[in-house]
Design a protein around this motif. Structure first.
Motif, PDB file in Angstrom:
ATOM      1  N   ARG A  82      67.764 -10.133  31.202  1.00  0.00           N
ATOM      2  CA  ARG A  82      66.600  -9.316  31.643  1.00  0.00           C
ATOM      3  C   ARG A  82      66.704  -7.923  31.873  1.00  0.00           C
ATOM      4  O   ARG A  82      65.669  -7.199  32.077  1.00  0.00           O
ATOM      5  N   THR A  83      67.839  -7.391  31.717  1.00  0.00           N
ATOM      6  CA  THR A  83      67.965  -5.824  31.510  1.00  0.00           C
ATOM      7  C   THR A  83      67.432  -5.371  30.352  1.00  0.00           C
ATOM      8  O   THR A  83      67.098  -6.257  29.386  1.00  0.00           O
ATOM      9  N   ARG A  84      67.252  -4.239  30.113  1.00  0.00           N
ATOM     10  CA  ARG A  84      66.534  -3.629  28.886  1.00  0.00           C
ATOM     11  C   ARG A  84      67.426  -3.862  27.572  1.00  0.00           C
ATOM     12  O   ARG A  84      66.840  -4.052  26.620  1.00  0.00           O
ATOM     13  N   ARG A  85      68.826  -3.620  27.839  1.00  0.00           N
ATOM     14  CA  ARG A  85      69.739  -3.653  26.643  1.00  0.00           C
ATOM     15  C   ARG A  85      69.587  -5.464  26.419  1.00  0.00           C
ATOM     16  O   ARG A  85      69.959  -5.597  24.991  1.00  0.00           O
ATOM     17  N   GLY A  86      69.618  -6.329  27.186  1.00  0.00           N
ATOM     18  CA  GLY A  86      69.746  -7.704  26.897  1.00  0.00           C
ATOM     19  C   GLY A  86      68.416  -8.320  26.507  1.00  0.00           C
ATOM     20  O   GLY A  86      68.579  -9.543  26.189  1.00  0.00           O
ATOM     21  N   LEU A  87      67.217  -7.793  26.573  1.00  0.00           N
ATOM     22  CA  LEU A  87      66.170  -8.392  26.097  1.00  0.00           C
ATOM     23  C   LEU A  87      66.139  -9.107  24.589  1.00  0.00           C
ATOM     24  O   LEU A  87      65.484 -10.120  24.223  1.00  0.00           O
ATOM     25  N   LYS A  88      66.774  -8.390  23.671  1.00  0.00           N
ATOM     26  CA  LYS A  88      66.929  -8.608  22.628  1.00  0.00           C
ATOM     27  C   LYS A  88      67.740 -10.124  22.248  1.00  0.00           C
ATOM     28  O   LYS A  88      67.544 -10.737  21.356  1.00  0.00           O
ATOM     29  N   TRP A  89      68.457 -10.454  23.351  1.00  0.00           N
ATOM     30  CA  TRP A  89      69.381 -11.520  23.163  1.00  0.00           C
ATOM     31  C   TRP A  89      68.677 -13.032  23.906  1.00  0.00           C
ATOM     32  O   TRP A  89      69.171 -13.914  23.892  1.00  0.00           O
ATOM     33  N   VAL A 112      73.599 -34.514  35.193  1.00  0.00           N
ATOM     34  CA  VAL A 112      72.378 -34.807  34.281  1.00  0.00           C
ATOM     35  C   VAL A 112      71.414 -33.690  34.577  1.00  0.00           C
ATOM     36  O   VAL A 112      70.813 -33.008  33.619  1.00  0.00           O
ATOM     37  N   LEU A 113      70.912 -33.557  35.882  1.00  0.00           N
ATOM     38  CA  LEU A 113      69.857 -32.849  36.182  1.00  0.00           C
ATOM     39  C   LEU A 113      70.169 -31.237  36.321  1.00  0.00           C
ATOM     40  O   LEU A 113      69.554 -30.528  35.870  1.00  0.00           O
ATOM     41  N   LEU A 114      71.566 -31.122  36.537  1.00  0.00           N
ATOM     42  CA  LEU A 114      71.917 -29.664  36.280  1.00  0.00           C
ATOM     43  C   LEU A 114      71.795 -29.395  34.841  1.00  0.00           C
ATOM     44  O   LEU A 114      71.500 -28.313  34.730  1.00  0.00           O
ATOM     45  N   CYS A 115      72.398 -30.085  34.033  1.00  0.00           N
ATOM     46  CA  CYS A 115      72.399 -29.695  32.528  1.00  0.00           C
ATOM     47  C   CYS A 115      70.857 -29.708  32.199  1.00  0.00           C
ATOM     48  O   CYS A 115      70.767 -28.789  31.436  1.00  0.00           O
ATOM     49  N   LEU A 116      70.018 -30.463  32.510  1.00  0.00           N
ATOM     50  CA  LEU A 116      68.567 -30.219  32.063  1.00  0.00           C
ATOM     51  C   LEU A 116      68.094 -29.130  32.679  1.00  0.00           C
ATOM     52  O   LEU A 116      66.929 -28.328  32.074  1.00  0.00           O
ATOM     53  N   TRP A 117      68.183 -28.815  33.893  1.00  0.00           N
ATOM     54  CA  TRP A 117      67.810 -27.560  34.573  1.00  0.00           C
ATOM     55  C   TRP A 117      68.237 -26.408  33.578  1.00  0.00           C
ATOM     56  O   TRP A 117      67.518 -25.461  33.518  1.00  0.00           O
ATOM     57  N   ASN A 118      69.535 -26.165  33.436  1.00  0.00           N
ATOM     58  CA  ASN A 118      69.999 -25.220  32.527  1.00  0.00           C
ATOM     59  C   ASN A 118      69.523 -24.962  31.214  1.00  0.00           C
ATOM     60  O   ASN A 118      69.131 -24.028  30.851  1.00  0.00           O
ATOM     61  N   THR A 119      69.152 -26.106  30.711  1.00  0.00           N
ATOM     62  CA  THR A 119      68.445 -26.209  29.471  1.00  0.00           C
ATOM     63  C   THR A 119      67.060 -25.451  29.533  1.00  0.00           C
ATOM     64  O   THR A 119      66.511 -24.745  28.542  1.00  0.00           O
ATOM     65  N   MET A 120      66.272 -26.059  30.343  1.00  0.00           N
ATOM     66  CA  MET A 120      64.870 -25.256  30.745  1.00  0.00           C
ATOM     67  C   MET A 120      64.998 -23.930  31.100  1.00  0.00           C
ATOM     68  O   MET A 120      64.128 -23.268  30.444  1.00  0.00           O
ATOM     69  N   LYS A 121      65.954 -23.628  31.724  1.00  0.00           N
ATOM     70  CA  LYS A 121      66.022 -22.241  32.012  1.00  0.00           C
ATOM     71  C   LYS A 121      66.246 -21.213  30.931  1.00  0.00           C
ATOM     72  O   LYS A 121      65.638 -20.406  30.623  1.00  0.00           O
ATOM     73  N   LEU A 122      67.015 -21.638  30.066  1.00  0.00           N
ATOM     74  CA  LEU A 122      67.661 -21.070  28.537  1.00  0.00           C
ATOM     75  C   LEU A 122      66.354 -20.933  27.573  1.00  0.00           C
ATOM     76  O   LEU A 122      66.323 -20.104  27.086  1.00  0.00           O
ATOM     77  N   ILE A 123      65.604 -22.266  27.606  1.00  0.00           N
ATOM     78  CA  ILE A 123      64.518 -22.472  26.557  1.00  0.00           C
ATOM     79  C   ILE A 123      63.467 -21.465  27.173  1.00  0.00           C
ATOM     80  O   ILE A 123      62.586 -20.936  26.251  1.00  0.00           O
ATOM     81  N   ILE A 124      63.121 -21.529  28.396  1.00  0.00           N
ATOM     82  CA  ILE A 124      62.024 -20.657  28.778  1.00  0.00           C
ATOM     83  C   ILE A 124      62.213 -19.191  28.497  1.00  0.00           C
ATOM     84  O   ILE A 124      61.502 -18.404  28.467  1.00  0.00           O
ATOM     85  N   MET A 125      63.735 -18.681  28.721  1.00  0.00           N
ATOM     86  CA  MET A 125      63.862 -17.509  28.855  1.00  0.00           C
ATOM     87  C   MET A 125      63.714 -16.851  27.392  1.00  0.00           C
ATOM     88  O   MET A 125      63.298 -15.552  27.282  1.00  0.00           O
ATOM     89  N   LEU A 151      60.771 -11.980  25.089  1.00  0.00           N
ATOM     90  CA  LEU A 151      60.269 -11.328  24.061  1.00  0.00           C
ATOM     91  C   LEU A 151      58.799 -10.861  24.593  1.00  0.00           C
ATOM     92  O   LEU A 151      58.403  -9.826  24.060  1.00  0.00           O
ATOM     93  N   THR A 152      58.309 -11.349  25.367  1.00  0.00           N
ATOM     94  CA  THR A 152      57.085 -10.782  25.980  1.00  0.00           C
ATOM     95  C   THR A 152      57.545  -9.747  26.793  1.00  0.00           C
ATOM     96  O   THR A 152      56.863  -8.546  27.015  1.00  0.00           O
ATOM     97  N   LEU A 153      58.569  -9.651  27.672  1.00  0.00           N
ATOM     98  CA  LEU A 153      59.331  -8.246  28.383  1.00  0.00           C
ATOM     99  C   LEU A 153      59.491  -7.337  27.293  1.00  0.00           C
ATOM    100  O   LEU A 153      59.221  -6.036  27.763  1.00  0.00           O
ATOM    101  N   LEU A 154      60.158  -7.620  26.369  1.00  0.00           N
ATOM    102  CA  LEU A 154      60.512  -6.591  25.358  1.00  0.00           C
ATOM    103  C   LEU A 154      59.276  -6.015  24.840  1.00  0.00           C
ATOM    104  O   LEU A 154      59.484  -4.841  24.762  1.00  0.00           O
ATOM    105  N   ALA A 155      58.486  -6.677  24.441  1.00  0.00           N
ATOM    106  CA  ALA A 155      57.088  -6.190  24.132  1.00  0.00           C
ATOM    107  C   ALA A 155      56.450  -5.261  24.808  1.00  0.00           C
ATOM    108  O   ALA A 155      56.088  -3.942  24.543  1.00  0.00           O
ATOM    109  N   GLY A 156      56.453  -5.550  26.346  1.00  0.00           N
ATOM    110  CA  GLY A 156      55.961  -4.750  27.238  1.00  0.00           C
ATOM    111  C   GLY A 156      56.655  -3.428  27.341  1.00  0.00           C
ATOM    112  O   GLY A 156      56.089  -2.105  27.426  1.00  0.00           O
TER     113      GLY A 156
END
Length: 118
Positions: A30-37, A71-84, A89-94
């Motif tokens: 979420r930092t400016r330098r990290g948005l590309k990752w 299982v729930l923890l792994c699925l939660w982390n998966t969702m967080k990473l996929i959504i990010m 990209l939206t934050l970087l464009a802004g």
């Protein structure tokens, strides 16, 4: 009673935010330098899905029930990473639009300053 529960939830959130690997990664993205990752970080969702699948297989083969929490923890982390990925990209464009507007405003101010001196 509610105050104690509220305090407990605040401390739990602060602990998880500070020490859990995916939260640390998402804060760095979420930092400016990290948005590309953001998009490459989506690739880290695959190992979490594999771990969730493995835990589910272990549970189906008669493993302990507490593996459901993993299982729930792994699925939660998966969702967080996929959504990010798309979010970053939206934050970087802004950010790039704001930077371009600021650069254009600075150029116009410099041009006006030069005209005033001439």
């Amino acid at each position: 009673m509610i105050r104690q529960l509220w305090t407990l939830s605040v401390h739990t959130r602060a602990f998880l935010r500070r020490y859990m690997p995916t939260n640390i990664l998402l804060d760095a993205i979420r930092t400016r330098r990290g948005l590309k990752w953001g998009i490459p970080a989506m690739l880290l969702a695959a190992p979490y899905l594999l771990a969730a699948s493995t835990f589910t297989t272990l549970i189906a083969d008669g493993g302990p029930g507490w593996l459901n929490l993993l299982v729930l923890l792994c699925l939660w982390n998966t969702m967080k990473l996929i959504i990010m990925g798309p979010v970053s990209l939206t934050l970087l464009a802004g950010v790039r639009v704001r930077e371009a507007v600021a650069a254009r405003a600075e150029q116009q101010a410099m041009a006006e300053l030069i005209e005033l001196k001439a």
